[in-house]
Design an enzyme around this catalytic site. Structure first.
Site, mmCIF file in Angstrom:
data_model
loop_
_atom_site.group_PDB
_atom_site.id
_atom_site.type_symbol
_atom_site.label_atom_id
_atom_site.label_comp_id
_atom_site.label_asym_id
_atom_site.label_seq_id
_atom_site.Cartn_x
_atom_site.Cartn_y
_atom_site.Cartn_z
ATOM 1 N N ALA A 79 34.148 -22.540 -22.379
ATOM 2 C CA ALA A 79 34.149 -21.482 -23.397
ATOM 3 C C ALA A 79 33.124 -20.415 -23.043
ATOM 4 C CB ALA A 79 33.852 -22.076 -24.770
ATOM 5 N N THR A 123 28.410 -19.641 -13.145
ATOM 6 C CA THR A 123 28.972 -18.648 -12.236
ATOM 7 C C THR A 123 28.001 -18.354 -11.105
ATOM 8 O OG1 THR A 123 29.640 -16.315 -12.025
ATOM 9 C CG2 THR A 123 28.091 -16.844 -13.772
ATOM 10 N N ASP A 124 28.537 -17.947 -9.958
ATOM 11 C CA ASP A 124 27.663 -17.533 -8.856
ATOM 12 C C ASP A 124 26.899 -16.259 -9.179
ATOM 13 O OD1 ASP A 124 29.824 -15.773 -8.751
ATOM 14 O OD2 ASP A 124 30.201 -16.030 -6.607
ATOM 15 N N GLU A 125 27.336 -15.535 -10.207
ATOM 16 C CA GLU A 125 26.689 -14.263 -10.539
ATOM 17 C C GLU A 125 25.266 -14.428 -11.070
ATOM 18 O OE1 GLU A 125 28.977 -11.223 -12.451
ATOM 19 O OE2 GLU A 125 30.874 -12.166 -11.904
ATOM 20 N N TYR A 149 26.652 -9.955 -18.827
ATOM 21 C CA TYR A 149 27.427 -11.180 -18.642
ATOM 22 C C TYR A 149 26.630 -12.230 -17.870
ATOM 23 C CZ TYR A 149 30.446 -14.430 -16.160
ATOM 24 O OH TYR A 149 30.972 -15.567 -15.602
ATOM 25 N N SER A 150 26.165 -11.876 -16.677
ATOM 26 C CA SER A 150 25.485 -12.873 -15.856
ATOM 27 C C SER A 150 24.157 -13.299 -16.478
ATOM 28 C CB SER A 150 25.273 -12.355 -14.428
ATOM 29 O OG SER A 150 24.576 -11.134 -14.413
ATOM 30 N N ALA A 151 23.505 -12.392 -17.217
ATOM 31 C CA ALA A 151 22.274 -12.765 -17.905
ATOM 32 C C ALA A 151 22.548 -13.783 -19.003
ATOM 33 C CB ALA A 151 21.604 -11.528 -18.498
ATOM 34 N N LYS A 153 25.021 -15.962 -18.999
ATOM 35 C CA LYS A 153 25.341 -17.225 -18.347
ATOM 36 C C LYS A 153 24.077 -17.901 -17.808
ATOM 37 C CE LYS A 153 28.847 -18.838 -17.751
ATOM 38 N NZ LYS A 153 29.590 -19.806 -18.599
#
Length: 330
Positions: A79, A123-125, A149-151, A153
């Site tokens: 999710a 994620t790899d990000e 987004y990556s922050a 995650k």
């Protein structure tokens, strides 16, 4: 095994559910709020073989009830809000789901005190931009996210690790590279390019399309998740990569070739704000468990193009003018 799969009606989640149901016949409960990217259509063919609850992982009461009643051996958390463009335009949903939602899952596990494993998809990000270097990020590298987004995650990952250390919550974190394949929302690069071409419109790239990504077919990701579930260790992070590096432009050119369109049939737009130019990871840990990607990039792209050409019923109602058909994303 009994699995509670959050976000199981999304792209990677639904492919994983389908793979496990068809290969192993495990008991599955999908818990999904059915946002714009989570759809029951993604689970067509297996809906009658699983349980489904519509719910938000940030709704503690609803989620706790689902966990108590289903009594899973593990929770696999897909999710998430995942589209970088949307996170730049409207960060709030990413904070809600990717941080507060993970916090809620952890609080439920802490309150129940059951021996339930949390397998979390990251994620790899989270490693940030490795452009200008020859480095490959290992699982122990510092997190250096570039987008909302990556922050979000990375924040979820750190919360999980903290709850593992402080409260003993069992977890395994997986960080896959760029996934593609069937049932991926049309806002993402590959399906967006295919669908634009079907509509007679050229693909659109950010800048020159020189961003380097490691491409991984979603079926290989499903197998990797199963490998970590069955053979992985608690309190570990696993990078998942295909080792199939290509620039965004190179991938779109492959799509053009598969659809018999000329290579110069591309629009070049402005760079994305905060753009990461290169992602790359070391994946020794997952390979030591015996996993290898099986689907090569050309093969995977050809089958993906074929799937979207043959399944207009699935994507037709998802074509968003802003994220799919607009010639200038910014």
């Amino acid at each position: 095994m009994r699995l509670l799969v959050t976000g199981g009606a999304g792209f990677i989640g639904s492919n994983f559910v389908r793979y496990v149901v068809e290969k192993l016949g495990w008991n599955i409960l999908v818990y999904d709020k059915l946002s714009y990217a989570g759809r029951l259509e993604n689970l067509q063919g297996v809906l009658d073989k699983i349980l489904f609850i519509r719910g938000d992982i940030a709704d503690e009461e609803s989620f706790k009830k689902a966990v108590e009643e289903f009594q899973p051996d593990a929770i696999v958390n897909f999710a998430a809000e995942t589209h970088v463009d949307r996170s730049i335009n409207e960060p709030a949903p990413f904070i809600w789901t990717n941080i507060l939602g993970v916090f809620t899952i952890l609080e439920v596990l802490r309150s129940l005190k059951h021996d339930i494993l949390l397998l979390h998809m990251s994620t790899d990000e989270v490693y940030g931009d490795l452009w200008g270097t020859d480095r490959y990020a290992s699982e122990d590298d510092p997190l250096n996210p570039s987008s909302p987004y990556s922050a979000s995650k990375a924040s979820g990952d750190l919360l999980i690790k903290a709850y593992g250390r402080t409260y003993g919550i069992r977890y395994r974190i997986m960080r896959p590279s760029n996934n593609y394949g069937p049932y991926q929302h049309p806002e993402k690069l590959i399906p967006r390019s295919i669908i634009r071409l079907i509509h007679g419109k050229p693909p659109v790239l950010y800048g020159e399309g020189s961003q380097v990504r490691d491409w991984l077919h979603v079926e290989d990701t499903a197998r990797a998740i199963l490998t970590v579930l069955e053979k992985g260790s608690d309190y570990e992070v696993y990078n998942i990569c295909g080792g199939m590096f290509a620039t965004v432009r190179e991938v779109v050119v492959k799509v053009l070739k598969a659809m018999e369109k000329p290579e110069d049939y591309i629009i070049y737009g402005k760079p994305r704000p905060g753009e990461d130019r290169r992602y790359a990871m070391k994946c020794n840990k997952i390979r030591e468990l015996g996993w290898r990607p099986l689907i090569q990039l050309d093969q995977g792209l050809e089958s993906t193009v074929k799937w979207y050409l043959e399944n207009e019923w699935w994507w037709k109602g998802l074509v968003d003018e802003r994220y799919v058909l607009a010639d200038a994303p910014w």
